[in-house]
Design a protein around this motif. Structure first.
Motif, PDB file in Angstrom:
ATOM      1  N   GLN A 154       0.840  -1.207   0.000  1.00 21.76           N
ATOM      2  CA  GLN A 154       0.000   0.000   0.000  1.00 21.76           C
ATOM      3  C   GLN A 154       0.871   1.252   0.000  1.00 21.76           C
ATOM      4  N   LEU A 155       1.918   1.207   0.821  1.00 25.08           N
ATOM      5  CA  LEU A 155       2.790   2.377   0.950  1.00 25.08           C
ATOM      6  C   LEU A 155       3.432   2.718  -0.394  1.00 25.08           C
ATOM      7  N   ILE A 156       3.946   1.698  -1.090  1.00 20.68           N
ATOM      8  CA  ILE A 156       4.581   1.942  -2.386  1.00 20.68           C
ATOM      9  C   ILE A 156       3.589   2.617  -3.334  1.00 20.68           C
ATOM     10  N   ILE A 157       2.400   2.071  -3.388  1.00 20.74           N
ATOM     11  CA  ILE A 157       1.408   2.599  -4.333  1.00 20.74           C
ATOM     12  C   ILE A 157       0.986   4.019  -3.934  1.00 20.74           C
ATOM     13  N   LEU A 158       0.765   4.232  -2.635  1.00 21.61           N
ATOM     14  CA  LEU A 158       0.372   5.576  -2.171  1.00 21.61           C
ATOM     15  C   LEU A 158       1.446   6.612  -2.513  1.00 21.61           C
ATOM     16  N   VAL A 159       2.697   6.271  -2.236  1.00 18.49           N
ATOM     17  CA  VAL A 159       3.792   7.214  -2.448  1.00 18.49           C
ATOM     18  C   VAL A 159       3.978   7.494  -3.942  1.00 18.49           C
ATOM     19  N   GLU A 160       3.907   6.450  -4.743  1.00 22.08           N
ATOM     20  CA  GLU A 160       4.108   6.641  -6.183  1.00 22.08           C
ATOM     21  C   GLU A 160       2.991   7.489  -6.781  1.00 22.08           C
ATOM     22  N   GLU A 161       1.763   7.266  -6.310  1.00 19.40           N
ATOM     23  CA  GLU A 161       0.641   8.056  -6.833  1.00 19.40           C
ATOM     24  C   GLU A 161       0.721   9.503  -6.353  1.00 19.40           C
ATOM     25  N   GLU A 162       1.091   9.664  -5.111  1.00 17.34           N
ATOM     26  CA  GLU A 162       1.064  11.001  -4.512  1.00 17.34           C
ATOM     27  C   GLU A 162       2.172  11.885  -5.076  1.00 17.34           C
ATOM     28  N   TYR A 163       3.339  11.304  -5.276  1.00 11.88           N
ATOM     29  CA  TYR A 163       4.493  12.128  -5.647  1.00 11.88           C
ATOM     30  C   TYR A 163       5.003  11.866  -7.065  1.00 11.88           C
ATOM     31  N   GLY A 164       4.339  10.976  -7.779  1.00 10.84           N
ATOM     32  CA  GLY A 164       4.724  10.744  -9.164  1.00 10.84           C
ATOM     33  C   GLY A 164       6.122  10.192  -9.326  1.00 10.84           C
ATOM     34  N   VAL A 165       6.631   9.574  -8.260  1.00 10.17           N
ATOM     35  CA  VAL A 165       7.955   8.956  -8.386  1.00 10.17           C
ATOM     36  C   VAL A 165       7.767   7.488  -8.724  1.00 10.17           C
ATOM     37  N   SER A 166       8.811   6.889  -9.267  1.00 17.56           N
ATOM     38  CA  SER A 166       8.787   5.462  -9.497  1.00 17.56           C
ATOM     39  C   SER A 166       9.925   4.853  -8.691  1.00 17.56           C
ATOM     40  N   LEU A 167       9.570   3.993  -7.744  1.00 10.63           N
ATOM     41  CA  LEU A 167      10.594   3.378  -6.894  1.00 10.63           C
ATOM     42  C   LEU A 167      10.971   2.052  -7.532  1.00 10.63           C
ATOM     43  N   PRO A 168      12.161   1.959  -8.137  1.00  7.41           N
ATOM     44  CA  PRO A 168      12.509   0.723  -8.832  1.00  7.41           C
ATOM     45  C   PRO A 168      12.654  -0.450  -7.869  1.00  7.41           C
ATOM     46  N   ASP A 169      12.488  -1.661  -8.413  1.00  6.34           N
ATOM     47  CA  ASP A 169      12.679  -2.847  -7.592  1.00  6.34           C
ATOM     48  C   ASP A 169      14.067  -2.791  -6.980  1.00  6.34           C
ATOM     49  N   GLY A 170      14.173  -3.098  -5.737  1.00  9.42           N
ATOM     50  CA  GLY A 170      15.465  -3.042  -5.078  1.00  9.42           C
ATOM     51  C   GLY A 170      15.743  -1.696  -4.418  1.00  9.42           C
ATOM     52  N   ALA A 171      14.904  -0.688  -4.709  1.00  8.21           N
ATOM     53  CA  ALA A 171      15.131   0.632  -4.101  1.00  8.21           C
ATOM     54  C   ALA A 171      14.852   0.601  -2.604  1.00  8.21           C
ATOM     55  N   LEU A 172      13.954  -0.294  -2.212  1.00  2.00           N
ATOM     56  CA  LEU A 172      13.582  -0.356  -0.808  1.00  2.00           C
ATOM     57  C   LEU A 172      14.245  -1.546  -0.134  1.00  2.00           C
ATOM     58  N   THR A 173      14.764  -1.305   1.054  1.00  2.00           N
ATOM     59  CA  THR A 173      15.239  -2.406   1.888  1.00  2.00           C
ATOM     60  C   THR A 173      14.553  -2.273   3.237  1.00  2.00           C
ATOM     61  N   LYS A 174      14.599  -3.352   4.019  1.00  2.00           N
ATOM     62  CA  LYS A 174      13.925  -3.299   5.323  1.00  2.00           C
ATOM     63  C   LYS A 174      14.466  -2.125   6.143  1.00  2.00           C
ATOM     64  N   ASP A 175      15.770  -1.865   5.985  1.00  2.00           N
ATOM     65  CA  ASP A 175      16.394  -0.858   6.839  1.00  2.00           C
ATOM     66  C   ASP A 175      16.290   0.565   6.299  1.00  2.00           C
ATOM     67  N   ASN A 176      16.000   0.740   4.984  1.00  5.27           N
ATOM     68  CA  ASN A 176      15.955   2.126   4.517  1.00  5.27           C
ATOM     69  C   ASN A 176      14.551   2.714   4.486  1.00  5.27           C
ATOM     70  N   ILE A 177      13.581   1.989   5.025  1.00  9.23           N
ATOM     71  CA  ILE A 177      12.234   2.569   5.177  1.00  9.23           C
ATOM     72  C   ILE A 177      11.696   2.322   6.582  1.00  9.23           C
ATOM     73  N   SER A 178      12.589   2.279   7.561  1.00 10.00           N
ATOM     74  CA  SER A 178      12.079   1.986   8.897  1.00 10.00           C
ATOM     75  C   SER A 178      11.552   3.242   9.603  1.00 10.00           C
ATOM     76  N   THR A 179      11.802   4.430   9.001  1.00  9.45           N
ATOM     77  CA  THR A 179      11.174   5.652   9.532  1.00  9.45           C
ATOM     78  C   THR A 179      10.694   6.499   8.356  1.00  9.45           C
ATOM     79  N   VAL A 180       9.810   7.443   8.641  1.00  4.34           N
ATOM     80  CA  VAL A 180       9.341   8.381   7.619  1.00  4.34           C
ATOM     81  C   VAL A 180      10.529   9.200   7.085  1.00  4.34           C
ATOM     82  N   ARG A 181      11.448   9.539   7.964  1.00  3.85           N
ATOM     83  CA  ARG A 181      12.611  10.332   7.523  1.00  3.85           C
ATOM     84  C   ARG A 181      13.412   9.575   6.458  1.00  3.85           C
ATOM     85  N   GLN A 182      13.642   8.280   6.706  1.00  6.06           N
ATOM     86  CA  GLN A 182      14.371   7.468   5.727  1.00  6.06           C
ATOM     87  C   GLN A 182      13.570   7.329   4.438  1.00  6.06           C
ATOM     88  N   LEU A 183      12.275   7.121   4.587  1.00  2.00           N
ATOM     89  CA  LEU A 183      11.428   6.972   3.404  1.00  2.00           C
ATOM     90  C   LEU A 183      11.492   8.242   2.555  1.00  2.00           C
TER      91      LEU A 183
END
Lengths: 419, 89
Positions: free
Chosen positions: B49-78
């Motif tokens: 849900q988060l990926i889809i919400l963020v991509e729709e809201e900000y028009g960014v495309s987060l490529p596969d592999g862009a997210l790791t468990k540790d780089n989205i553990s806070t809103v600041r990191q996201l």
């Protein structure tokens, strides 16, 4: 046939209730409509036991502590000893025991065999109930039985409805969404570690955006099973939004077929597109869709969200709830509400007693509570605890003994020390 | 596919806190940009849900592999991940 206690529904609550009633001395009949005990575990493939442990303290190294004495503790310890469970594992802010549904049902059978005075009728439905009598139905054949006290552990309050006891139900649009769970075999453990699951979440989101999978696939959740090489896939279904009716055969039929169809699409996608899943296959369908919420019986006390939030204490406590409110009003993941002080909430005996029907007790997910509170109380660990308490109370009452909260708690302590 | 220009870092974080609170998770009181998202209930289902919400809201495309468990553990990191991919788009 004459019994002291009749327990309707052989899920975790009904099993606990029937065993407790028989152990306290009551001639007990447990009635179950499926071919195995275990309820949502056996029939819907629920593969974890939630609500067994106290919420962990802030300190991450605190080991999990069982929240319940009595049957819930006994059952979980025996399941672990039999190799039917693993963990507990920490998931976010909660501890969960992973278990194999087949092992759960086997342990239930074994406990029944060990328990004098306990009779079980599988493949048996409730047809009618009035006063001390209940009419059962197995494949077109009726059987009349009598009992002095009753426990409704049917989940859907089926016995309460037949006895005319008032029930309530949330608006259909707000009911907890159902889950269709199936087992996937041929999945290596590495395909389900944290990194792989995150990649999978991205792949699925991408496939839904591209139209390669229906939007319903966003309700999918994969988890390694207590069995190596197997995974369980949980599909939270929307159920038709405001049209969702977990008591309507048309709606249930649609859910089952839609669940299998979506499971098929998802499995095909995983096999074709996702590393590690190339040789996976559906190992088991559920016997039925997992319904989380339907009717709740009106009791002498109604447990409210505010009770859970403040970890309420009651003078007539007979069980506790240690699970947060896990609201699944949509198929897009849970919303969690934790107690502000992190403490378990007491469950009073009055929430297990029907308001206007002195012979009727209830346990499991149809006990007396609000919609929000049910989102916490419905889980298996708590069902084992409320089931045991209701069974003890019903057994003591049927035998003409004192059956207040003190008597229930004393009986539980005596049975635990004897075991 | 940019829906709108990406807001300034502090505003982006504030918007994401609101997005998570109102559309994704039942966040605990006092939830902020440095709170742990997993402890607030983020799991594999809500990550979709988060990926889809963020991509729709900000028009960014987060490529596969862009997210790791540790780089989205806070809103600041996201927010940092989103800015990195908005800049490279």
């Amino acid at each position: 046939m004459e019994f002291d206690v009749l327990v309707a529904g052989g899920g975790s609550a009904g099993l606990a209730a029937a065993v407790a009633a028989a152990r306290v001395g009551a001639r007990t009949l447990l009635v179950e409509r499926h071919g195995a005990l275990g309820g949502m575990v056996s029939a819907a493939l629920v593969h974890s036991i939630c609500g067994l442990y106290r919420l962990p303290a802030k300190c991450e190294s605190t080991p999990p502590a069982l929240a319940h004495a009595g049957f819930a503790a006994e059952f979980s310890i025996r399941l672990l000893a039999a190799g039917g469970a693993s963990g507990p594992v920490r998931m976010g802010r909660v501890d969960v025991l992973l278990q194999r549904p087949t092992a759960f049902a086997q342990l239930a059978d074994q406990i029944v065999r060990e328990t004098p005075r306990l009779n079980v009728r599988l493949h048996t439905e409730l047809l009618a109930a009035e006063g001390e009598s209940v009419t059962l139905l197995c494949r077109g054949q009726r059987e009349s039985v009598r009992a002095a006290a009753f426990v409704d552990a049917t989940g859907d309050a089926a016995l309460a409805v037949l006895r005319g006891a008032p029930c309530e139900q949330a608006d259909r649009a707000r009911l907890q969404r159902p889950a269709f769970i199936f087992a996937l075999a041929g999945v290596p453990a590495a395909a389900l570690d944290d990194t792989a699951r995150l990649q999978l979440a991205q792949l699925l989101a991408r496939a839904v955006q591209a139209g390669a999978l229906p939007a319903d696939a966003l309700g999918a959740h994969l988890r390694a099973c207590a069995q190596e090489g197997e995974a369980f896939v949980t599909l939270d279904l929307d159920g038709g939004g405001a049209a969702y009716d977990p008591l309507d055969p048309h709606c249930l039929t649609q859910l089952e077929t839609a669940g299998r169809a979506l499971a098929g699409q998802l499995t095909d996608f995983l096999r074709r597109q996702v590393e590690g899943f190339a040789h996976s296959y559906v190992a088991a369908w559920p016997a039925r869709v997992g319904v989380r919420e339907s009717r709740r019986v009106m009791g002498r006390y109604r447990v409210e969200a505010a009770d859970l939030e403040r970890g309420a204490a009651f003078a007539d406590a007979v069980a506790v709830s240690a699970w947060p409110m896990e609201l699944r009003e949509t198929a897009r993941g849970p919303r969690w509400r934790f107690p502000t002080n992190g403490q378990p909430c007491d469950i009073p005996l009055r929430a297990l007693q029907a308001r206007d029907d002195a012979a009727l007790f209830m346990a499991g997910r149809c006990l007396s509570c609000s919609h929000e509170a049910q989102a916490a109380l419905r889980v298996i660990g708590t069902c084992l605890a409320t089931g045991e308490a209701a069974g003890l109370a019903a057994g003591l009452q049927a035998l003409g003994k004192p059956c207040d909260a003190n008597a229930v708690n004393t009986a539980r302590a005596q049975l635990s020390s004897r075991g | 596919m940019a829906a709108r220009p990406l807001p300034a870092p502090a505003l982006l974080e504030a918007e994401l806190v609101v997005l998570v609170r109102e559309r994704l998770l039942e966040t605990p009181p006092g939830f902020h940009a440095e709170s742990n998202l997993y402890l607030a209930g983020l799991d594999s289902m809500s990550i979709m849900q988060l990926i889809i919400l963020v991509e729709e809201e900000y028009g960014v495309s987060l490529p596969d592999g862009a997210l790791t468990k540790d780089n989205i553990s806070t809103v600041r990191q996201l927010a940092q991940v989103i800015r990195a991919h908005a800049a490279s788009a």
